[in-house]
Design an enzyme around this catalytic site. Structure first.
Site, PDB file in Angstrom:
ATOM      1  CE  LYS A 235      -1.429  48.716 -32.197  1.00  0.00           C
ATOM      2  NZ  LYS A 235      -0.793  49.823 -31.493  1.00  0.00           N
TER       3      LYS A 235
ATOM      4  CG  ASP B 258      -3.882  55.855 -29.878  1.00  0.00           C
ATOM      5  OD1 ASP B 258      -2.990  55.268 -29.239  1.00  0.00           O
ATOM      6  OD2 ASP B 258      -3.736  56.232 -31.058  1.00  0.00           O
TER       7      ASP B 258
ATOM      8  CG  HIS C 143      -1.780  50.952 -36.479  1.00  0.00           C
ATOM      9  ND1 HIS C 143      -1.898  52.199 -35.899  1.00  0.00           N
ATOM     10  CD2 HIS C 143      -1.376  51.160 -37.757  1.00  0.00           C
ATOM     11  CE1 HIS C 143      -1.588  53.128 -36.807  1.00  0.00           C
ATOM     12  NE2 HIS C 143      -1.261  52.527 -37.928  1.00  0.00           N
TER      13      HIS C 143
HETATM   14  N1  ARG Z   1      -1.703  56.249 -33.062  1.00  0.00           N
HETATM   15  C1  ARG Z   1      -2.507  56.626 -34.183  1.00  0.00           C
HETATM   16  C2  ARG Z   1      -1.644  56.909 -35.369  1.00  0.00           C
HETATM   17  O1  ARG Z   1      -0.636  57.533 -35.218  1.00  0.00           O
HETATM   18  C3  ARG Z   1      -3.313  57.823 -33.831  1.00  0.00           C
HETATM   19  C4  ARG Z   1      -4.345  58.178 -34.794  1.00  0.00           C
HETATM   20  C5  ARG Z   1      -5.129  59.289 -34.251  1.00  0.00           C
HETATM   21  N2  ARG Z   1      -6.097  59.861 -35.148  1.00  0.00           N
HETATM   22  C6  ARG Z   1      -7.307  59.450 -35.246  1.00  0.00           C
HETATM   23  N3  ARG Z   1      -8.095  60.093 -36.029  1.00  0.00           N
HETATM   24  N4  ARG Z   1      -7.758  58.429 -34.618  1.00  0.00           N
HETATM   25  O2  ARG Z   1      -1.941  56.510 -36.439  1.00  0.00           O
END
Ligand code: ARG
Length: 467
Positions: free
Chosen positions: A243, A376, A284
């Site tokens: 990741k 998530d 990510h």
């Molecule tokens: N783990 C992700 C981050 O912190 C979560 C994002 C959550 N928000 C969303 N709209 N998907 O970037």
């Protein structure tokens, strides 16, 4: 190396898939003790002994090899795998055979969530929690959350980020039959730049270094060479997937989701090194440019994908890169997270990306980008994973398409198509059932009534094993 890193340098046992035949009675014993998280002692079948069969009567079968239902089918389970799937009329169920009667229900493959954090709790956002407890706390969380995930009908997850290397330990504990949980494809810590989404920002150096003493070896990179080392080090300690953090994030202090973090060259090295070792790479990426550079570098999936543009969508479609978009998260973050310690900075960032992410997801779906289900979980409470189906349909997918994203497509992304993702002869007997039709209302997936994993019944609220 520090105290903490030596803790994680212990040699881990190789993952072991239980081969034993587990009988229905053992499974029922498990049902009785689920609340205490106990696991059945499995009857070891000697080599050469033919395992007893279980016959699942499936009234309405969605096997995930197509978008349609097949009526009145029977699945014959031998040990932990499916031996046969056929019309009921063609299967001779011997008298006295073990039968699971789902003849009035909708039967599907076990679901797969391609983006979880099993060691994380959704009621603890304040980063100070990271120094309040030892890393073992993540392990305790993982045991509870793995069980919740399985009970929600998710018999598989790709876990994309934990402290070193707890997800590997959890995977091994589940695979050895010691604790109940989904089949896990486990990553190590997400690989971040210094000060990036995966670093501990906002603390004095002494505190920050105390939190992640092993980070140089396992999580933080600032050059292609460091990336090569960290990917190799993670693989050495048993991760299944790499990741990487291509851009900033929402739930991290001091960075911006739109900003690129890892460079193209760093990501290219990550992909080359991981692929050479047969590991896939999940990136990510919220930001427009970071998404494109990650796709160009050859990652297997873009996670979040919030600010993707038309060119990024075309690139993903062309290369067959999966989009794993956590489009339920926004509800929970804006609705509940503040009371659990989420700071204003993060709430503001969520307001920036949440709505756009859903709209851009719809554009990617319309353009034909491959979609795999990933939520998530951990940002919102584990066990609520299926709440995302509603949004996937609201933003452009058919119910059948959304279910396939969480079954056949998810298995493809995580490289488990040989074993998971469809109900066909040869696959693991990972089977769930519902008492309503998910193709009419996808929300019924939020209440999975029956869960079997590897031929063992873990949940039966439908009374299927009593009929
Ligand atoms: N783990 C992700 C981050 O912190 C979560 C994002 C959550 N928000 C969303 N709209 N998907 O970037």
């Amino acid at each position: 190396m520090s105290r903490m890193s030596s803790l994680f340098a212990l040699r881990l046992p190789a993952p072991k898939h239980p081969r034993s035949m587990r009988t229905l009675s053992v499974a029922l014993a498990l049902l009785a003790c689920l609340c205490s998280l106990s696991v059945p002692t499995t009857a070891q079948s000697a080599p050469g002994i033919v395992p007893e069969k279980i016959y699942i009567k499936a009234g309405h079968l969605f096997d995930s090899t197509s978008d349609s239902l097949r009526e009145n089918m029977v699945l014959v389970i031998a040990g932990e795998r499916i031996a046969q799937v056929a019309p009921a009329a063609d299967v001779n169920i011997p008298p006295g055979a073990r039968v699971v009667d789902l003849s009035k229900d909708w039967v599907l493959p076990g679901l797969i969530d391609c983006h979880t954090h099993l060691e994380v709790r959704a009621d603890q956002y304040d980063p100070i929690n990271e120094v309040r407890a030892t890393p073992f706390m993540g392990g305790f969380n993982g045991v509870v959350n793995a069980n919740k995930t399985l009970m929600a009908g998710f018999t598989g997850v790709r876990d994309v980020g934990s402290q070193p290397f707890f997800a590997v330990d959890l995977r091994n504990a589940i695979n050895s039959g010691y604790i109940p949980g989904p089949r896990m494809v486990a990553s190590g810590p997400p690989i971040s730049i210094t000060g990036g989404h995966g670093d501990m920002n906002g603390f004095a150096p002494a505190v920050s270094n105390m939190m992640y003493p092993a980070e140089k070896d396992f999580a933080i990179v600032d050059s292609p060479d460091e990336m090569r080392h960290v990917v190799r080090a993670q693989i050495k300690y048993g991760v299944d997937v790499i990741k990487i953090l291509a851009t900033g994030g929402v739930l991290s202090a001091g960075d911006s989701p739109g900003a690129e973090q890892l460079t193209y060259d760093e990501m290219k090295v990550a992909v080359d090194t991981a692929h050479r070792a047969g590991r896939k790479v999940a990136a990510h990426a919220h930001g427009t440019q970071g998404i494109k550079d990650a796709v160009r570098a050859g990652v297997d999936s873009i996670e979040h994908g919030s600010l993707i543009d038309a060119e990024g969508i075309q690139m993903m479609k062309q290369r067959g890169t999966y989009l794993v978009a956590d489009i339920y998260n926004d509800d929970y973050i804006l609705g509940n997270a503040a009371k659990f310690g989420l700071g204003q900075e993060m709430i503001d960032k969520e307001k920036m990306v949440g709505k756009l992410q859903r709209e851009n997801f719809a554009k990617a779906v319309a353009a034909g980008v491959k979609i795999a289900f990933g939520t998530d979980a951990g940002v919102y409470p584990h066990g609520d994973n299926a709440r995302q189906f509603y949004y996937m349909v609201k933003f452009g997918m058919t119910p059948a398409g959304a279910i396939r994203a969480a079954t056949s497509s998810a298995a493809d992304l995580i490289d488990r198509s040989r074993d998971q993702g469809t109900l066909e002869a040869g696959k693991y007997a990972d089977v769930i059932a519902l008492n309503a039709n998910p193709l009419e209302n996808v929300r019924v997936l939020e209440h999975v009534g029956f869960v079997m994993k590897g031929g063992v019944v873990y949940k039966d609220e439908l009374g299927a094993t009593q009929k």
